[in-house]
Write a protein that holds these residues in place. Structure first.
Motif, mmCIF file in Angstrom:
data_model
loop_
_atom_site.group_PDB
_atom_site.id
_atom_site.type_symbol
_atom_site.label_atom_id
_atom_site.label_comp_id
_atom_site.label_asym_id
_atom_site.label_seq_id
_atom_site.Cartn_x
_atom_site.Cartn_y
_atom_site.Cartn_z
ATOM 1 N N MET A 1 -23.524 -1.908 -77.591
ATOM 2 C CA MET A 1 -22.913 -1.750 -78.918
ATOM 3 C C MET A 1 -21.407 -1.986 -78.816
ATOM 4 S SD MET A 1 -22.818 1.564 -81.437
ATOM 5 C CE MET A 1 -24.588 1.560 -81.605
ATOM 6 N N LYS A 2 -20.900 -2.790 -79.701
ATOM 7 C CA LYS A 2 -19.473 -3.087 -79.692
ATOM 8 C C LYS A 2 -18.682 -1.850 -80.097
ATOM 9 C CE LYS A 2 -16.020 -6.320 -81.482
ATOM 10 N NZ LYS A 2 -15.766 -7.483 -82.359
ATOM 11 N N PRO A 3 -17.648 -1.511 -79.335
ATOM 12 C CA PRO A 3 -16.882 -0.305 -79.659
ATOM 13 C C PRO A 3 -16.116 -0.454 -80.967
ATOM 14 C CG PRO A 3 -15.790 -1.565 -77.929
ATOM 15 C CD PRO A 3 -17.133 -2.207 -78.143
ATOM 16 N N ASN A 4 -15.875 0.671 -81.600
ATOM 17 C CA ASN A 4 -15.128 0.692 -82.847
ATOM 18 C C ASN A 4 -13.657 0.951 -82.524
ATOM 19 O OD1 ASN A 4 -14.435 0.771 -85.539
ATOM 20 N ND2 ASN A 4 -15.025 2.922 -85.799
ATOM 21 N N ALA A 5 -12.959 -0.108 -82.165
ATOM 22 C CA ALA A 5 -11.563 0.025 -81.753
ATOM 23 C C ALA A 5 -10.652 0.198 -82.955
ATOM 24 C CB ALA A 5 -11.140 -1.197 -80.947
ATOM 25 N N ILE A 6 -9.606 0.978 -82.763
ATOM 26 C CA ILE A 6 -8.595 1.218 -83.799
ATOM 27 C C ILE A 6 -7.273 0.649 -83.299
ATOM 28 C CG2 ILE A 6 -7.288 2.987 -85.033
ATOM 29 C CD1 ILE A 6 -9.756 4.798 -84.754
ATOM 30 N N THR A 7 -6.615 -0.126 -84.133
ATOM 31 C CA THR A 7 -5.347 -0.758 -83.750
ATOM 32 C C THR A 7 -4.269 -0.422 -84.763
ATOM 33 O OG1 THR A 7 -6.516 -2.600 -82.709
ATOM 34 C CG2 THR A 7 -4.191 -2.929 -83.203
ATOM 35 N N GLN A 8 -3.089 -0.101 -84.258
ATOM 36 C CA GLN A 8 -1.943 0.192 -85.111
ATOM 37 C C GLN A 8 -0.774 -0.695 -84.687
ATOM 38 O OE1 GLN A 8 -1.364 2.259 -87.794
ATOM 39 N NE2 GLN A 8 0.647 1.284 -87.821
ATOM 40 N N ASP A 9 -0.320 -1.564 -85.593
ATOM 41 C CA ASP A 9 0.846 -2.411 -85.329
ATOM 42 C C ASP A 9 2.093 -1.735 -85.891
ATOM 43 O OD1 ASP A 9 -0.601 -4.451 -84.081
ATOM 44 O OD2 ASP A 9 -1.159 -5.318 -86.015
ATOM 45 N N THR A 10 3.160 -1.741 -85.104
ATOM 46 C CA THR A 10 4.399 -1.071 -85.510
ATOM 47 C C THR A 10 5.579 -2.008 -85.315
ATOM 48 O OG1 THR A 10 3.525 1.093 -84.871
ATOM 49 C CG2 THR A 10 5.907 0.901 -85.137
ATOM 50 N N GLU A 11 6.342 -2.226 -86.356
ATOM 51 C CA GLU A 11 7.587 -2.993 -86.248
ATOM 52 C C GLU A 11 8.704 -2.016 -85.918
ATOM 53 O OE1 GLU A 11 10.488 -5.491 -89.169
ATOM 54 O OE2 GLU A 11 8.399 -6.164 -89.106
ATOM 55 N N PHE A 12 9.344 -2.193 -84.762
ATOM 56 C CA PHE A 12 10.360 -1.244 -84.313
ATOM 57 C C PHE A 12 11.764 -1.842 -84.302
ATOM 58 C CE2 PHE A 12 8.622 -3.407 -80.656
ATOM 59 C CZ PHE A 12 9.736 -3.766 -79.923
ATOM 60 N N ALA A 13 11.872 -3.142 -84.516
ATOM 61 C CA ALA A 13 13.157 -3.834 -84.593
ATOM 62 C C ALA A 13 12.906 -5.097 -85.408
ATOM 63 C CB ALA A 13 13.688 -4.164 -83.199
ATOM 64 N N PRO A 14 13.946 -5.726 -85.944
ATOM 65 C CA PRO A 14 13.727 -6.932 -86.748
ATOM 66 C C PRO A 14 12.896 -7.978 -86.008
ATOM 67 C CG PRO A 14 16.003 -6.201 -86.945
ATOM 68 C CD PRO A 14 15.371 -5.338 -85.903
ATOM 69 N N ASP A 15 11.776 -8.368 -86.624
ATOM 70 C CA ASP A 15 10.882 -9.405 -86.084
ATOM 71 C C ASP A 15 10.271 -9.022 -84.734
ATOM 72 O OD1 ASP A 15 11.470 -11.096 -88.278
ATOM 73 O OD2 ASP A 15 13.288 -11.774 -87.274
ATOM 74 N N GLN A 16 10.198 -7.733 -84.447
ATOM 75 C CA GLN A 16 9.579 -7.284 -83.203
ATOM 76 C C GLN A 16 8.566 -6.183 -83.516
ATOM 77 O OE1 GLN A 16 11.939 -6.993 -79.484
ATOM 78 N NE2 GLN A 16 13.718 -7.037 -80.810
ATOM 79 N N SER A 17 7.336 -6.390 -83.090
ATOM 80 C CA SER A 17 6.302 -5.387 -83.320
ATOM 81 C C SER A 17 5.497 -5.180 -82.053
ATOM 82 C CB SER A 17 5.387 -5.794 -84.473
ATOM 83 O OG SER A 17 4.670 -6.966 -84.141
ATOM 84 N N LEU A 18 4.894 -4.031 -81.984
ATOM 85 C CA LEU A 18 4.116 -3.608 -80.825
ATOM 86 C C LEU A 18 2.809 -3.032 -81.350
ATOM 87 C CD1 LEU A 18 5.466 -1.368 -77.954
ATOM 88 C CD2 LEU A 18 3.707 -0.487 -79.455
ATOM 89 N N SER A 19 1.716 -3.244 -80.619
ATOM 90 C CA SER A 19 0.426 -2.733 -81.083
ATOM 91 C C SER A 19 -0.099 -1.660 -80.148
ATOM 92 C CB SER A 19 -0.597 -3.864 -81.210
ATOM 93 O OG SER A 19 -1.037 -4.291 -79.947
ATOM 94 N N LEU A 20 -0.749 -0.654 -80.746
ATOM 95 C CA LEU A 20 -1.431 0.413 -80.024
ATOM 96 C C LEU A 20 -2.904 0.341 -80.382
ATOM 97 C CD1 LEU A 20 1.039 3.362 -80.793
ATOM 98 C CD2 LEU A 20 0.926 2.028 -78.696
ATOM 99 N N GLU A 21 -3.744 0.359 -79.365
ATOM 100 C CA GLU A 21 -5.183 0.280 -79.599
ATOM 101 C C GLU A 21 -5.883 1.407 -78.859
ATOM 102 O OE1 GLU A 21 -7.903 -3.466 -79.130
ATOM 103 O OE2 GLU A 21 -8.064 -2.255 -77.300
ATOM 104 N N THR A 22 -6.880 2.016 -79.490
ATOM 105 C CA THR A 22 -7.699 3.021 -78.825
ATOM 106 C C THR A 22 -9.150 2.831 -79.237
ATOM 107 O OG1 THR A 22 -7.911 5.384 -78.332
ATOM 108 C CG2 THR A 22 -7.486 4.794 -80.628
ATOM 109 N N GLY A 23 -10.062 3.326 -78.409
ATOM 110 C CA GLY A 23 -11.481 3.253 -78.741
ATOM 111 C C GLY A 23 -12.219 2.072 -78.156
ATOM 112 N N ARG A 24 -11.531 1.214 -77.380
ATOM 113 C CA ARG A 24 -12.206 0.047 -76.808
ATOM 114 C C ARG A 24 -12.546 0.270 -75.333
ATOM 115 N NH1 ARG A 24 -12.312 -5.362 -78.459
ATOM 116 N NH2 ARG A 24 -10.609 -4.935 -79.906
ATOM 117 N N ILE A 25 -11.584 0.738 -74.528
ATOM 118 C CA ILE A 25 -11.831 0.919 -73.095
ATOM 119 C C ILE A 25 -11.365 2.303 -72.648
ATOM 120 C CG2 ILE A 25 -11.720 -1.533 -72.550
ATOM 121 C CD1 ILE A 25 -8.892 -1.164 -71.559
#
Length: 711
Positions: free
Chosen positions: A1-25
């Motif tokens: 069964m494919k995991p139900n991953a949750i991803t949150q993208d966050t822009e922390f500076a102009p034109d720069q973003s970082l993603s956080l993911e949980t629930g996959r591994i």
């Protein structure tokens, strides 16, 4: 069964973003997050133990590992597998630990393990600051009693403009490299280096960093909201009961206060406090193991420790007096000496109060560089500093082992402090190693290492641009009042609220390291600490310059003399020889060390010798090897081989020509060996250098026809 991953993208500076993911591994960890920034990804996990660790400190373990496979690389060396943590991995783990540890509540003694694996290593961004963000997010998802979130960012400055999380290429162009960690409302940790920036510029950099930190903390809150609030981890605080502290304060508070205000030495202070603890245990317990309330000897000792902390902080804030009698801005007594060790290339003793460091310099060649084999870096280091903290420096008897995390951290801090003033390789082509050995310690041995290293560099004749000094600043907040302390003692570090180490020249800051133990620190207080440190730094530099004001003109007689020769890169092979035979022969015969490199299409030969005679002998040998035979020139060669058709004569090292049988004599030569033997010296004239490099020689010009007839 494919995991139900949750991803949150966050822009922390102009034109720069970082993603956080949980629930996959890694879902069996209490908290698991994958942080991605560009092509760089870090897996961060948090795992908590259900059982209580029988210790008197918070048992937090932070690991950070860079897998070579993440960058499409294979580890160097014989064993193709990652071994013990590199210095970079250890330093990164410390950055995470120092930011997170203060945010767990007192009395929490469950084991917490944070693991950070670099699972993808992009070419643009390092993973170190991502590990801080990921560890915090994993703890937020675990239900741990963590007073976060926190986030870490890197701050650079290029052409006067601040850059948050610059690329690795941008970092090389930046005049600062700071890693800043904080919560939404306060900074908790700073570490980095700079090219003599002002205190005001450093505060501006911290302000810029905090804006991005707030955004990254908000992103973690949003990730938790999507995931669902985790169940809180169940635990009971193991703290000293307030009623016991009050009881000990009533009976022993005045005795502790009187002792704290007495004459100070480290040994006397600790022995005296221990004696009061022993007295309190004996009178409170007698022959019993615990009091009717269930208080043990350990509880009583801890309660006296709380009384000590309160009395010391009260004295500092209300009386403006410290346990050794100094004022808030006073530096301990200084004495220093250079040239103490006769055989090393440079040495210095630096003593501040009861803290003392012996520094020594070793000057080496390119063969002595510190090889770097890491996922994100592979540039060898020509300058490095090794700090050692032996147990005798604090009067302890224990084993000498390899460097601990703290020693590796202090090594890098002192190295960063001095690196901005180290000359470039084209100006001073030596590999420089500093040994900083702590002889005594009562606070701030890393800053003493900076001072000792700077003095030793000048004693060695290294043309550093300016001397560098360091100072450790402390902070005490008590009942709404704040006092900034200069040159803190070990006990002031232990019982205080801040440890802020700052190094620099007279013109600016070169490195810093700050750890906070309290929530919140205003911009004004930070700036006050920086300016107070600048005053102390100037005082220390004044004293250092009384000992040695500038680098010595000459190197130690024991230091290698380096001579660089430029040669045709096509002749590098001739200098080295098959299997290194030629260069090894020259080194052995001339007592020198020789390295051969190619840089930007130019062959560079570096000769290291301890005296000029050896250096000149090696230079001459190399010049002979790289010299180009010229048609029409005369040479004295050595016969290397005899054939029916002539002799092979070596006219230069590794340059052999044919002396044909017809060119040996004016007469007909039937047997070459009647005229020449292997090993004979013979004078020849170079007739021709052929297109394929072969040499045609003649001996006839040096033999008259009459001599031939007589022969």
């Amino acid at each position: 069964m494919k995991p139900n991953a949750i991803t949150q993208d966050t822009e922390f500076a102009p034109d720069q973003s970082l993603s956080l993911e949980t629930g996959r591994i890694a879902k069996q960890a209490d908290g698991s997050v994958v942080v991605r920034y560009g092509d760089t990804m870090v897996l961060s996990t948090a795992t908590l133990s259900d059982s209580v660790n029988e210790s008197n400190f918070f048992p937090l373990t932070v690991d950070y590992r860079e897998k070579f496979a993440a960058g499409g690389k294979v580890p160097g060396g014989f064993i193709k597998r990652e071994g013990r943590p590199t210095d970079k991995e250890t330093l990164t783990a410390r950055l995470v630990d120092r930011a997170i540890r203060p945010l767990f509540p007192d009395g929490f003694y469950h084991d917490v393990h944070l693991v950070n694996f670099v699972i993808s290593a992009g070419t643009d961004y390092d993973a170190d600051v991502l590990a801080g963000v990921g560890s915090s997010a994993a703890l937020m998802l675990s239900g741990a009693p963590f007073q976060g979130p926190i986030a870490e960012v890197r701050v650079g400055r290029i052409d006067g403009e601040f850059v948050i999380n610059p690329t690795m290429e941008q970092t090389t162009q930046s005049d600062m490299d700071l890693i800043v960690a904080g919560r939404e409302d306060a900074l908790v940790m700073v570490e980095g280096e700079a090219d003599e920036i002002s205190e005001e510029d450093m505060i501006d950099a911290l302000d810029q960093a905090h804006q991005s930190i707030r955004s990254l903390c908000e992103g973690q809150h949003q990730l938790v909201d999507q995931y669902g609030e985790p169940e809180p981890f169940e635990w009971e605080a193991d703290v000293v009961p307030d009623e016991l502290v009050e009881q000990m304060s009533e009976h022993y508070g005045q005795k502790v206060a009187d002792y704290i205000q007495g004459d100070y030495s480290k040994e006397r202070f600790h022995q005296g406090i221990d004696a009061i603890k022993d007295e309190a245990v004996e009178k409170t317990l007698g022959d019993a193991d615990e009091t009717p309330e269930g208080f043990t000897a350990g509880d009583i000792r801890d309660a006296i420790g709380e009384v000590e902390k309160k009395e010391m902080r009260t004295m500092i804030v209300e009386e403006g007096r410290r346990i050794d009698g100094r004022g808030q801005e006073d530096v301990r007594d200084l004495w220093m000496e250079v040239g103490y060790l006769p055989r090393v290339h440079g040495s210095a003793i630096f003593t501040r109060g009861e803290t003392q460091v012996l520094g020594s310099i070793t000057l080496g060649t390119s063969e002595d560089v510190q090889a770097v084999d890491e996922v994100f870096a592979d540039t060898d280091k020509t300058f490095y500093l090794h700090y050692r903290f032996p147990p005798f420096s604090v009067g302890e008897a224990s084993f000498l082992r390899g460097p601990k995390r703290r020693e590796i951290g202090h090594s890098m801090l002192a190295e960063r402090a001095l690196r901005p003033v180290i000359p470039e390789q084209d100006e001073f082509p030596y590999t420089i190693r500093i040994n900083a050995d702590v002889m005594e310690s009562n606070g701030s041995s890393s800053m003493a290492s900076v001072c000792a290293g700077s003095l030793a560099l000048m004693d060695a004749g290294v043309p550093i641009e300016k001397p560098v000094a360091g100072i450790a600043m402390g902070l005490v907040q008590h009942e709404g009042d704040t006092k900034v302390l200069t040159d803190i003692l070990g006990q002031e570090d232990h019982l205080g609220d801040m440890d802020f180490k700052i190094t620099g020249t007279r013109d600016g800051v070169t490195a810093c390291q700050m750890d906070m133990k309290i929530e919140g620190l205003s911009r004004d207080v930070l700036l006050k600490a920086l300016k107070q440190a600048r005053t102390a730094r100037s005082h220390i530099l004044d004293e250092m310059e009384k000992t040695i004001s500038e680098p010595r003109e000459d190197l130690s007689k024991h230091a290698p003399r380096l001579t660089k020769l430029q040669i045709d890169p096509d002749r590098i092979g001739a200098v080295i020889g098959p299997g290194g035979k030629v260069v090894k022969s020259i080194q052995k015969e001339t007592n020198t060390e020789i390295s051969v490199d190619e840089e930007e299409g130019v062959g560079l030969v570096t000769i290291a010798a301890t005296n000029q005679e050896d250096a000149e002998a090696a230079i001459e040998r190399v010049k002979q090897i790289v010299a180009v035979p010229k048609e029409g020139e005369d040479y004295v060669g050595t016969v290397k081989g005899i054939r029916d058709f002539g002799a092979f004569v070596e006219i230069m090292p590794e340059r052999t020509g044919l002396l044909h049988v017809s060119e040996i004599s004016h007469e007909y030569v039937e047997n070459v060996e009647d005229y020449l033997q292997v090993g004979d010296k013979v004078k020849v004239h170079l007739l021709e250098v052929k297109d394929d490099g072969k040499l045609r020689l003649t001996h006839k010009p040096f033999v008259s026809e009459e001599e031939d007839q007589e022969a």
